[in-house]
Motif scaffolding. Structure first.
Motif, PDB file in Angstrom:
ATOM      1  N   ALA A  31      67.407 -39.459   7.811  1.00 25.45           N
ATOM      2  CA  ALA A  31      68.398 -39.191   6.767  1.00 25.45           C
ATOM      3  C   ALA A  31      67.989 -37.998   5.915  1.00 25.45           C
ATOM      4  N   LEU A  33      66.754 -36.345   2.776  1.00 21.84           N
ATOM      5  CA  LEU A  33      65.913 -36.882   1.701  1.00 21.84           C
ATOM      6  C   LEU A  33      65.461 -35.741   0.797  1.00 21.84           C
ATOM      7  N   THR A  34      65.997 -35.716  -0.396  1.00 17.52           N
ATOM      8  CA  THR A  34      65.581 -34.726  -1.385  1.00 17.52           C
ATOM      9  C   THR A  34      64.143 -35.002  -1.792  1.00 17.52           C
ATOM     10  N   ARG A 235      78.875 -36.262   5.946  1.00 19.86           N
ATOM     11  CA  ARG A 235      78.393 -37.538   5.426  1.00 19.86           C
ATOM     12  C   ARG A 235      79.326 -38.012   4.323  1.00 19.86           C
ATOM     13  N   GLY A 304      69.791 -49.062   4.768  1.00 21.51           N
ATOM     14  CA  GLY A 304      69.008 -50.291   4.844  1.00 21.51           C
ATOM     15  C   GLY A 304      68.692 -50.766   6.255  1.00 21.51           C
ATOM     16  N   PHE A 324      67.799 -43.637   9.484  1.00 18.72           N
ATOM     17  CA  PHE A 324      66.820 -44.225   8.564  1.00 18.72           C
ATOM     18  C   PHE A 324      66.431 -43.192   7.515  1.00 18.72           C
TER      19      PHE A 324
HETATM   20  C1  LIG Z   1      64.025 -39.998  -2.186  1.00 14.57           C
HETATM   21  C2  LIG Z   1      65.442 -39.995  -1.676  1.00 14.57           C
HETATM   22  C3  LIG Z   1      66.113 -38.794  -1.552  1.00 14.57           C
HETATM   23  C4  LIG Z   1      67.416 -38.759  -1.050  1.00 14.57           C
HETATM   24  N1  LIG Z   1      68.032 -37.565  -0.877  1.00 14.57           N
HETATM   25  C5  LIG Z   1      69.257 -37.503  -0.302  1.00 14.57           C
HETATM   26  C6  LIG Z   1      69.865 -36.253   0.017  1.00 14.57           C
HETATM   27  O1  LIG Z   1      69.293 -35.185  -0.206  1.00 14.57           O
HETATM   28  N2  LIG Z   1      71.098 -36.283   0.579  1.00 14.57           N
HETATM   29  C7  LIG Z   1      71.750 -37.462   0.860  1.00 14.57           C
HETATM   30  O2  LIG Z   1      72.872 -37.442   1.380  1.00 14.57           O
HETATM   31  N3  LIG Z   1      71.179 -38.657   0.602  1.00 14.57           N
HETATM   32  C8  LIG Z   1      69.955 -38.706   0.069  1.00 14.57           C
HETATM   33  N4  LIG Z   1      69.347 -39.921  -0.140  1.00 14.57           N
HETATM   34  C9  LIG Z   1      69.964 -41.140   0.423  1.00 14.57           C
HETATM   35  C10 LIG Z   1      69.380 -41.406   1.817  1.00 14.57           C
HETATM   36  O3  LIG Z   1      69.728 -40.371   2.720  1.00 14.57           O
HETATM   37  C11 LIG Z   1      69.869 -42.734   2.406  1.00 14.57           C
HETATM   38  O4  LIG Z   1      71.271 -42.736   2.438  1.00 14.57           O
HETATM   39  C12 LIG Z   1      69.395 -43.943   1.611  1.00 14.57           C
HETATM   40  O5  LIG Z   1      68.007 -43.872   1.343  1.00 14.57           O
HETATM   41  C13 LIG Z   1      69.699 -45.239   2.380  1.00 14.57           C
HETATM   42  O6  LIG Z   1      69.062 -45.240   3.650  1.00 14.57           O
HETATM   43  P1  LIG Z   1      67.687 -46.061   3.888  1.00 14.57           P
HETATM   44  O7  LIG Z   1      67.985 -47.473   3.456  1.00 14.57           O
HETATM   45  O8  LIG Z   1      67.383 -45.942   5.343  1.00 14.57           O
HETATM   46  O9  LIG Z   1      66.656 -45.432   3.010  1.00 14.57           O
HETATM   47  C14 LIG Z   1      68.061 -39.973  -0.686  1.00 14.57           C
HETATM   48  C15 LIG Z   1      67.378 -41.195  -0.826  1.00 14.57           C
HETATM   49  C16 LIG Z   1      66.091 -41.214  -1.300  1.00 14.57           C
HETATM   50  C17 LIG Z   1      65.367 -42.539  -1.389  1.00 14.57           C
END
Ligand SMILES: Cc1cc2nc3c(=O)[nH]c(=O)nc-3n(C[C@H](O)[C@H](O)[C@H](O)COP(=O)(O)O)c2cc1C
Length: 372
Positions: A31, A33-34, A235, A304, A324
């Protein structure tokens, strides 16, 4: 524990998948992730290249959200894709990743009302569809600052924003990305236009559903025109409430978007299913399969997921690719750990975001792989 119903060796989760003209090594997506480690000018460098290379076994990486323009920036030390230095910086990342066998899309970001004057050129107000302040804070280079009431965009400014998406796409291509993902999720500019709770405009970009969808459809058409549908995904997060988001009828709003984007020929629809505030499957849900059918192309499921839910999703064919996020932060070798059913490392919450532009390896590139 191994799921007794579906074993990894029976699942196609770990087998190749054809996405447009790319062959992904498996159906696992990292995914966006900033991580806020691109320095004050938003130029990625060798540290970022190392981070992505470590995660190259993901079938596809969606790179962290990347600012399409100075106006789009809403967080300090986030990368951009609007000038030549940023293109050169990203080239280091994409070349390194490709040499390791990975694939990466660039997530195109305009934060709209969730920016702050401290991050805007000339210290002006951030822009949005309407003058409605969200709850929360921007992470500026001087620390968190509460969101402000944004300035509504004039109708005649909107074509320039669509052009910024087009220009960012051209630059992402020049920087060696495999494609772009339009960030239509999580309460940023595009989502602010789509959802009824943040768009009170009276021009042709607000009011009716048709009008609220105009911006995302214009952007998608421009980006597809620039690079071709095989290189463009999007997205969306129909139910995520982060950044004070709300829609009166998400099934209709996002069902219509999915169909229209499918017709424009985008290669994938990436859906953050439910809310990031709730564990997977809990809280309100939409008929995600209806979105998938309406779109008609590759469907990426996020939010999740665990090993068990990913295997189950492929066994039931409820998604083509499984995305993920958080597990990739502490597990660069996540794909191997999932395949072999080995334990996952926990995230160090204190180092998720790199506040220091001079450093940032800690909690970024120092998570270990398990020995083979
Ligand atoms: C540290 C962090 C940074 C994130 N940055 C972004 C981002 O830059 N762009 C985005 O669309 N979602 C971002 N998200 C959301 C994730 O891409 C993802 O949708 C969310 O964590 C749920 O998926 P997971 O349960 O597998 O972590 C971020 C989430 C986290 C925890």
């Amino acid at each position: 524990m191994t799921d007794p119903l579906v074993s990894a060796s029976d699942s196609d989760l770990f087998r190749p998948y054809r996405l447009g003209d790319l062959t992904l090594a498996n159906r696992i997506v990292m995914a966006p992730l900033t991580r806020r480690r691109a320095g004050p000018a938003g130029v990625p460098g060798p540290l970022n290249a190392t981070y992505y290379r470590q995660r190259a076994t993901a079938g596809l990486i969606i790179g962290e959200a990347t600012n399409i323009s100075p106006q789009g920036k809403g967080n300090g030390w986030t990368p951009g894709i609007f000038n030549d230095a940023q293109v050169a910086g990203w080239r280091t990342v994409t070349d390194t990743l490709h040499a390791a066998g990975g694939h990466i899309f660039c997530q195109l970001w305009h934060t709209g009302r969730t920016s702050h004057p401290a991050l805007q050129p000339g210290g002006v107000l951030p822009v949005a569809p309407s003058a409605i302040r969200a709850e929360g804070s921007s992470f500026t280079e001087q620390g968190p600052r509460p969101y402000v009431t944004p300035r509504p965009l004039h109708t005649d400014e909107i074509a320039g924003i669509v052009d910024d998406y087009r220009g960012a796409t051209r630059r992402a291509r020049a920087a060696g990305f495999d494609g772009v993902e339009i960030h239509g999720a999580n309460g940023y500019l595009i989502d602010q236009f789509i959802r009824s709770g943040s768009n009170f405009r009276t021009d042709r970009y607000g009011g009716s559903l048709e009008n609220r969808l105009r911006l995302v459809l214009e952007i998608a058409a421009a980006v597809v025109d620039e690079w071709g549908g095989d290189h463009v995904g999007i997205r969306i997060s129909p139910l995520n409430q982060a950044n004070s988001m709300h829609d009166a009828d998400p099934a209709t709003s996002f069902g219509t978007i999915a169909e229209r984007l499918g017709r424009l020929g985008l290669v994938y629809l990436h859906v953050l299913e439910g809310s990031t505030r709730a564990p997977r499957g809990q809280g309100p849900q939409l008929d995600w399969q209806a979105l998938r059918r309406g779109f008609g192309g590759t469907y990426i499921s996020n939010n999740g997921h665990t090993r068990a839910t990913a295997l189950a999703a492929r066994a039931a064919d409820s998604a083509d690719l499984i995305c993920f996020g958080r597990p990739f932060i502490a597990n660069p070798d996540l794909v191997a750990r999932l395949r072999d059913d080995r334990p996952l490392a926990e995230i160090d919450q204190t180092t998720i975001y790199g506040m220091d532009p001079a450093g940032g390896e800690a909690g970024y590139t120092d998570y270990a792989e398990l020995p083979a």
